[in-house]
Design an enzyme around this catalytic site. Structure first.
Site, PDB file in Angstrom:
ATOM      1  N   GLU A 169       7.731 -29.965 -29.878  1.00 21.42           N
ATOM      2  CA  GLU A 169       8.718 -29.255 -30.658  1.00 21.42           C
ATOM      3  C   GLU A 169       9.892 -28.780 -29.937  1.00 21.42           C
ATOM      4  O   GLU A 169       9.862 -28.118 -28.833  1.00 21.42           O
ATOM      5  CB  GLU A 169       7.960 -27.871 -31.568  1.00 21.42           C
ATOM      6  CG  GLU A 169       8.685 -27.446 -32.503  1.00 21.42           C
ATOM      7  CD  GLU A 169       9.484 -28.464 -33.545  1.00 21.42           C
ATOM      8  OE1 GLU A 169       8.666 -29.231 -34.062  1.00 21.42           O
ATOM      9  OE2 GLU A 169      10.666 -28.776 -33.592  1.00 21.42           O
ATOM     10  N   LYS A 224       9.648 -32.963 -22.788  1.00 26.54           N
ATOM     11  CA  LYS A 224       9.623 -31.766 -23.439  1.00 26.54           C
ATOM     12  C   LYS A 224      10.105 -31.001 -22.436  1.00 26.54           C
ATOM     13  O   LYS A 224      10.918 -29.921 -22.307  1.00 26.54           O
ATOM     14  CB  LYS A 224       8.706 -31.424 -24.253  1.00 26.54           C
ATOM     15  CG  LYS A 224       8.395 -29.943 -24.606  1.00 26.54           C
ATOM     16  CD  LYS A 224       9.368 -29.523 -25.554  1.00 26.54           C
ATOM     17  CE  LYS A 224       9.617 -28.039 -25.757  1.00 26.54           C
ATOM     18  NZ  LYS A 224      10.735 -27.453 -26.558  1.00 26.54           N
ATOM     19  N   CYS A 280       9.744 -19.860 -23.565  1.00 26.31           N
ATOM     20  CA  CYS A 280       9.583 -20.705 -22.746  1.00 26.31           C
ATOM     21  C   CYS A 280      10.259 -21.243 -21.564  1.00 26.31           C
ATOM     22  O   CYS A 280       9.709 -21.971 -20.603  1.00 26.31           O
ATOM     23  CB  CYS A 280       9.776 -22.048 -24.028  1.00 26.31           C
ATOM     24  SG  CYS A 280       8.416 -21.957 -25.306  1.00 26.31           S
TER      25      CYS A 280
HETATM   26  P1  NAD Z   1       2.562 -18.034 -30.357  1.00 27.18           P
HETATM   27  O1  NAD Z   1       1.804 -16.999 -29.268  1.00 27.18           O
HETATM   28  O2  NAD Z   1       3.580 -17.174 -31.215  1.00 27.18           O
HETATM   29  O3  NAD Z   1       1.260 -18.456 -31.284  1.00 27.18           O
HETATM   30  C1  NAD Z   1       0.572 -19.251 -30.698  1.00 27.18           C
HETATM   31  C2  NAD Z   1      -0.748 -18.828 -31.598  1.00 27.18           C
HETATM   32  O4  NAD Z   1      -1.879 -19.862 -31.234  1.00 27.18           O
HETATM   33  C3  NAD Z   1      -1.346 -17.361 -31.363  1.00 27.18           C
HETATM   34  O5  NAD Z   1      -0.909 -16.770 -32.869  1.00 27.18           O
HETATM   35  C4  NAD Z   1      -2.687 -17.436 -31.014  1.00 27.18           C
HETATM   36  O6  NAD Z   1      -3.614 -16.419 -31.760  1.00 27.18           O
HETATM   37  C5  NAD Z   1      -3.271 -18.782 -31.600  1.00 27.18           C
HETATM   38  N1  NAD Z   1      -4.397 -19.347 -30.929  1.00 27.18           N
HETATM   39  C6  NAD Z   1      -4.508 -19.335 -29.635  1.00 27.18           C
HETATM   40  N2  NAD Z   1      -5.741 -20.082 -29.544  1.00 27.18           N
HETATM   41  C7  NAD Z   1      -6.162 -20.466 -30.772  1.00 27.18           C
HETATM   42  C8  NAD Z   1      -7.556 -21.075 -31.073  1.00 27.18           C
HETATM   43  N3  NAD Z   1      -8.396 -21.380 -30.163  1.00 27.18           N
HETATM   44  N4  NAD Z   1      -7.466 -21.159 -32.560  1.00 27.18           N
HETATM   45  C9  NAD Z   1      -6.724 -20.754 -33.643  1.00 27.18           C
HETATM   46  N5  NAD Z   1      -5.697 -19.971 -32.939  1.00 27.18           N
HETATM   47  C10 NAD Z   1      -5.415 -19.783 -31.518  1.00 27.18           C
HETATM   48  O7  NAD Z   1       3.330 -19.327 -29.395  1.00 27.18           O
HETATM   49  P2  NAD Z   1       4.659 -20.116 -29.993  1.00 27.18           P
HETATM   50  O8  NAD Z   1       5.648 -19.374 -29.521  1.00 27.18           O
HETATM   51  O9  NAD Z   1       4.336 -20.684 -31.416  1.00 27.18           O
HETATM   52  O10 NAD Z   1       4.280 -21.432 -28.847  1.00 27.18           O
HETATM   53  C11 NAD Z   1       3.412 -22.265 -29.082  1.00 27.18           C
HETATM   54  C12 NAD Z   1       3.663 -23.510 -28.394  1.00 27.18           C
HETATM   55  O11 NAD Z   1       4.800 -24.015 -28.693  1.00 27.18           O
HETATM   56  C13 NAD Z   1       3.856 -23.403 -26.812  1.00 27.18           C
HETATM   57  O12 NAD Z   1       3.379 -24.152 -26.376  1.00 27.18           O
HETATM   58  C14 NAD Z   1       5.316 -23.052 -26.566  1.00 27.18           C
HETATM   59  O13 NAD Z   1       5.704 -23.574 -25.213  1.00 27.18           O
HETATM   60  C15 NAD Z   1       5.711 -24.129 -27.580  1.00 27.18           C
HETATM   61  N6  NAD Z   1       6.976 -24.099 -28.223  1.00 27.18           N
HETATM   62  C16 NAD Z   1       7.519 -22.907 -28.617  1.00 27.18           C
HETATM   63  C17 NAD Z   1       8.708 -22.799 -29.133  1.00 27.18           C
HETATM   64  C18 NAD Z   1       9.214 -21.399 -29.524  1.00 27.18           C
HETATM   65  O14 NAD Z   1      10.410 -21.288 -29.680  1.00 27.18           O
HETATM   66  N7  NAD Z   1       8.603 -20.325 -29.335  1.00 27.18           N
HETATM   67  C19 NAD Z   1       9.549 -23.892 -29.208  1.00 27.18           C
HETATM   68  C20 NAD Z   1       8.829 -25.123 -29.165  1.00 27.18           C
HETATM   69  C21 NAD Z   1       7.767 -25.202 -28.363  1.00 27.18           C
HETATM   70  C1  UGA Z   2      14.808 -22.979 -26.236  1.00 28.32           C
HETATM   71  C2  UGA Z   2      15.298 -24.630 -26.635  1.00 28.32           C
HETATM   72  O1  UGA Z   2      16.781 -24.280 -26.950  1.00 28.32           O
HETATM   73  C3  UGA Z   2      14.543 -25.483 -27.632  1.00 28.32           C
HETATM   74  O2  UGA Z   2      15.025 -26.726 -27.656  1.00 28.32           O
HETATM   75  C4  UGA Z   2      13.129 -25.323 -27.335  1.00 28.32           C
HETATM   76  O3  UGA Z   2      12.383 -25.959 -28.270  1.00 28.32           O
HETATM   77  C5  UGA Z   2      12.474 -24.197 -27.104  1.00 28.32           C
HETATM   78  O4  UGA Z   2      13.285 -23.217 -26.211  1.00 28.32           O
HETATM   79  C6  UGA Z   2      11.165 -23.899 -26.593  1.00 28.32           C
HETATM   80  O5  UGA Z   2      10.629 -24.772 -26.199  1.00 28.32           O
HETATM   81  O6  UGA Z   2      10.684 -22.552 -26.809  1.00 28.32           O
HETATM   82  P1  UGA Z   2      14.764 -20.570 -27.469  1.00 28.32           P
HETATM   83  O7  UGA Z   2      14.213 -20.463 -26.220  1.00 28.32           O
HETATM   84  O8  UGA Z   2      14.477 -20.359 -28.750  1.00 28.32           O
HETATM   85  O9  UGA Z   2      14.760 -22.243 -27.606  1.00 28.32           O
HETATM   86  O10 UGA Z   2      16.570 -20.390 -27.652  1.00 28.32           O
HETATM   87  P2  UGA Z   2      17.523 -21.061 -26.767  1.00 28.32           P
HETATM   88  O11 UGA Z   2      18.860 -20.927 -27.863  1.00 28.32           O
HETATM   89  O12 UGA Z   2      17.608 -22.025 -26.205  1.00 28.32           O
HETATM   90  O13 UGA Z   2      17.949 -19.803 -25.707  1.00 28.32           O
HETATM   91  C7  UGA Z   2      17.251 -19.558 -24.727  1.00 28.32           C
HETATM   92  C8  UGA Z   2      17.798 -18.520 -23.882  1.00 28.32           C
HETATM   93  O14 UGA Z   2      19.257 -18.863 -23.306  1.00 28.32           O
HETATM   94  C9  UGA Z   2      18.192 -17.265 -24.648  1.00 28.32           C
HETATM   95  O15 UGA Z   2      18.030 -15.971 -24.081  1.00 28.32           O
HETATM   96  C10 UGA Z   2      19.767 -17.390 -24.938  1.00 28.32           C
HETATM   97  O16 UGA Z   2      20.419 -16.159 -25.150  1.00 28.32           O
HETATM   98  C11 UGA Z   2      20.302 -17.826 -23.518  1.00 28.32           C
HETATM   99  N1  UGA Z   2      21.339 -18.684 -23.811  1.00 28.32           N
HETATM  100  C12 UGA Z   2      21.497 -19.984 -24.544  1.00 28.32           C
HETATM  101  C13 UGA Z   2      22.452 -18.385 -22.856  1.00 28.32           C
HETATM  102  O17 UGA Z   2      22.683 -17.308 -22.352  1.00 28.32           O
HETATM  103  N2  UGA Z   2      23.784 -18.973 -23.287  1.00 28.32           N
HETATM  104  C14 UGA Z   2      23.816 -20.342 -23.907  1.00 28.32           C
HETATM  105  O18 UGA Z   2      24.710 -20.978 -24.164  1.00 28.32           O
HETATM  106  C15 UGA Z   2      22.578 -20.720 -24.600  1.00 28.32           C
END
Ligand code: NAD
Ligand code: UGA
Length: 469
Positions: A169, A224, A280
């Site tokens: 994602e 990713k 992340c």
């Molecule tokens: P999060 O901590 O917000 O959510 C994860 C959820 O999974 C938690 O609520 C937890 O209770 C649940 N969970 C864990 N083990 C479980 C199980 N066995 N059964 C059911 N539920 C279970 O995490 P997130 O921010 O949603 O990130 C999830 C993944 O996606 C991570 O690998 C992260 O790196 C990736 N990711 C995050 C973002 C982002 O913006 N947060 C964007 C892209 C990818």
């Molecule tokens: C980032 C990536 O942008 C997503 O593509 C990815 O899916 C995600 O991580 C993930 O894997 O979790 P996110 O962390 O939600 O998304 O937010 P960003 O907009 O990337 O910002 C990350 C950090 O960098 C923030 O603290 C933001 O303030 C900072 N940032 C971003 C800067 O300081 N300057 C910039 O120009 C951009």
């Protein structure tokens, strides 16, 4: 013949699972989506009638929940039952950095991925497509396949089979609904063409086919990690240049514009700030470094370590600069913190730069008054300890939560802007300035405040990447 997809489960109702399935459900009315989680409080919050109490704040999310929930979108803690009914399962569980044991501080903790795979292997029925949505180290799909295979062997009476795909994602928080609705690309890695067609077919309901990329599974997993590393590297690059600007009378906004106008570089992700935060970037680069070390690529590991080092240095240098501007002493000085979320438009505080910067100021004895439009005191106390408690016996720093900017600013010595919330752009500076103790400062680490308005009111101004006035 392809596989039929009627029921989809997403394991993990977090920042990815909830918004992602809401968008999927809105574009695929004939498929039933159920998001499951082991955390019953989270599931209760996703089922809340009052949409302002959803566990994730994302612009536009409440509308989608209103449209789809209880129609083709459900939130449940009944993990086993939902797995058994599903044709396709997304793994959206957390994959944080390991804090103990082999690889601590760098490697991903795959405990939750493994646990989910075991549940799937036990409860799934018939053929199930298992999709990695979580960000994982390269070769994790192999681990998942091994777990699924094993269960198939021990329960040979049951007929079950699996296809494992990688579909990382790329949403960014605060922009998640837009990113999911109009993705730059959808990446699908795997070997089972029928399963890939199935997943691509779901996306085709709203994503153009040329944006759906098929790769081998390891390229998908690595892309990713590499994408996040590249984005974070841009932030560290511009932050490193911000420090040179401050010494040379160059202006980071002008430099950033000049760099970004080169089409080969592009203008996005060139905003300087207090260092990148979020759940992340830090963990995914640490994971990449761990992989490099595992494959004996020391030089590559060092290169990416530099991106993390600059990020940490940016936070430390902001704290030191504030101490120096305030006569080398923060003891009993009131400093207003505007913004605790790691960026605007989210209530997420994971790895926010505000955490370390606040800790650094508390260590120096500051009295912090913290305001954030979407983050509450309870969440802040997870990082800074309880309110009004003395942070360190030596320096006696402490923090309180404020419900408005004017409440926070009264009697303060300085205001520090750490998150670029829109409402910080329209502060009533004449009144705020009047209520502060002089000489007083405004430190803007996001360059989101009108410098002229601030200076007019008699406040001292410091903007990141700007030369001192
Ligand atoms: P999060 O901590 O917000 O959510 C994860 C959820 O999974 C938690 O609520 C937890 O209770 C649940 N969970 C864990 N083990 C479980 C199980 N066995 N059964 C059911 N539920 C279970 O995490 P997130 O921010 O949603 O990130 C999830 C993944 O996606 C991570 O690998 C992260 O790196 C990736 N990711 C995050 C973002 C982002 O913006 N947060 C964007 C892209 C990818
Ligand atoms: C980032 C990536 O942008 C997503 O593509 C990815 O899916 C995600 O991580 C993930 O894997 O979790 P996110 O962390 O939600 O998304 O937010 P960003 O907009 O990337 O910002 C990350 C950090 O960098 C923030 O603290 C933001 O303030 C900072 N940032 C971003 C800067 O300081 N300057 C910039 O120009 C951009």
């Amino acid at each position: 013949m392809g596989y039929k997809i009627k029921n989809i489960c997403c394991i993990g109702a977090g920042y990815v699972g909830g918004p992602t399935m809401s968008v999927f459900a809105s574009f695929c009315p004939d498929i039933k989506f159920t998001v499951v989680d082991i955390n019953s409080f989270k599931i209760d919050a996703w089922n809340e009638k009052d949409l302002s109490k959803l566990p994730v704040f994302e612009p536009g999310l409440d509308k989608l929940i209103k449209k789809c929930r209880s129609k083709n979108l459900f939130f449940s803690i009944d993990v086993e039952k939902i797995i058994s009914e599903s044709d396709l399962i997304f793994l959206s569980v957390n994959t944080p950095t390991k804090d103990k044991g082999l690889g601590a501080g760098k490697a991903s903790d795959l405990k939750w991925i493994e646990e989910s795979a075991r549940q799937i292997s036990k409860y799934a029925q018939g053929h199930t497509i298992v999709v990695e949505k979580s960000t994982v180290p390269v070769k994790t799909a192999h681990t998942i396949e091994e777990i699924l295979k094993y269960e198939k062997k021990v329960n040979s009476s049951e007929e079950k089979s699996f296809s494992v795909l990688s579909n990382p994602e790329f949403l960014s928080e605060g922009n998640a609904i837009k990113d999911l609705t109009n993705p730059d690309r959808v990446l699908i890695g795997g070997t089972d063409e029928k399963a890939i067609d199935c997943l691509a077919g779901i996306y085709l309901n709203w994503v153009k086919s040329e944006r759906i990329i098929r790769t081998n599974i390891w390229s998908s997993e690595l892309s990713k990690l590499a994408s996040n590393a590249f984005l974070a590297q841009r932030v560290s690059s511009i932050n490193s240049i911000s420090a040179i600007c401050e010494r040379t009378e160059a202006d980071i906004r002008q430099v950033s514009m000049a760099i970004g106008m080169d089409k080969r570089i592009g203008s996005k992700f060139l905003n300087t700030g207090p260092g990148f935060g979020g759940s992340c970037f830090q963990k995914d680069i640490a994971n990449l470094i761990y992989l490099c070390e595992f494959y004996n690529l020391e030089q590559v590991a060092k290169y990416w370590q530099g991106v993390l080092d600059i990020n940490n240095w940016q936070k430390t240098r902001i704290v030191n600069l504030i101490v120096n501007k305030l006569f080398g002493n923060l003891s009993s000085k009131k400093i207003v913190i505007l913004g605790f979320a790691f960026k605007a438009n989210t209530n997420d505080t994971r790895n926010s730069s505000s955490i370390e910067i606040c800790q650094g100021l508390l260590e120096e004895g500051a009295k912090l008054s913290i305001f954030d439009p979407k983050v509450d005191a309870e969440k802040i106390s997870l990082y800074l300890g309880s309110q009004e408690k003395i942070h360190s016996k030596r320096t006696k720093g402490s923090w309180t939560f404020c419900h408005s900017i004017s409440e926070a600013a009264s009697g303060s010595d300085a205001i520090l802007v750490l998150t670029e919330w829109n409402e910080f752009k329209n502060i009533d500076w004449p009144n705020i300035s009047k209520s502060m103790r002089k000489p007083s400062w405004l430190f803007d680490t996001r360059l989101c405040i009108d410098e002229k308005e601030v200076i007019k009111t008699g406040l001292n101004y410091w903007g990141i990447g700007r030369s001192p006035n």
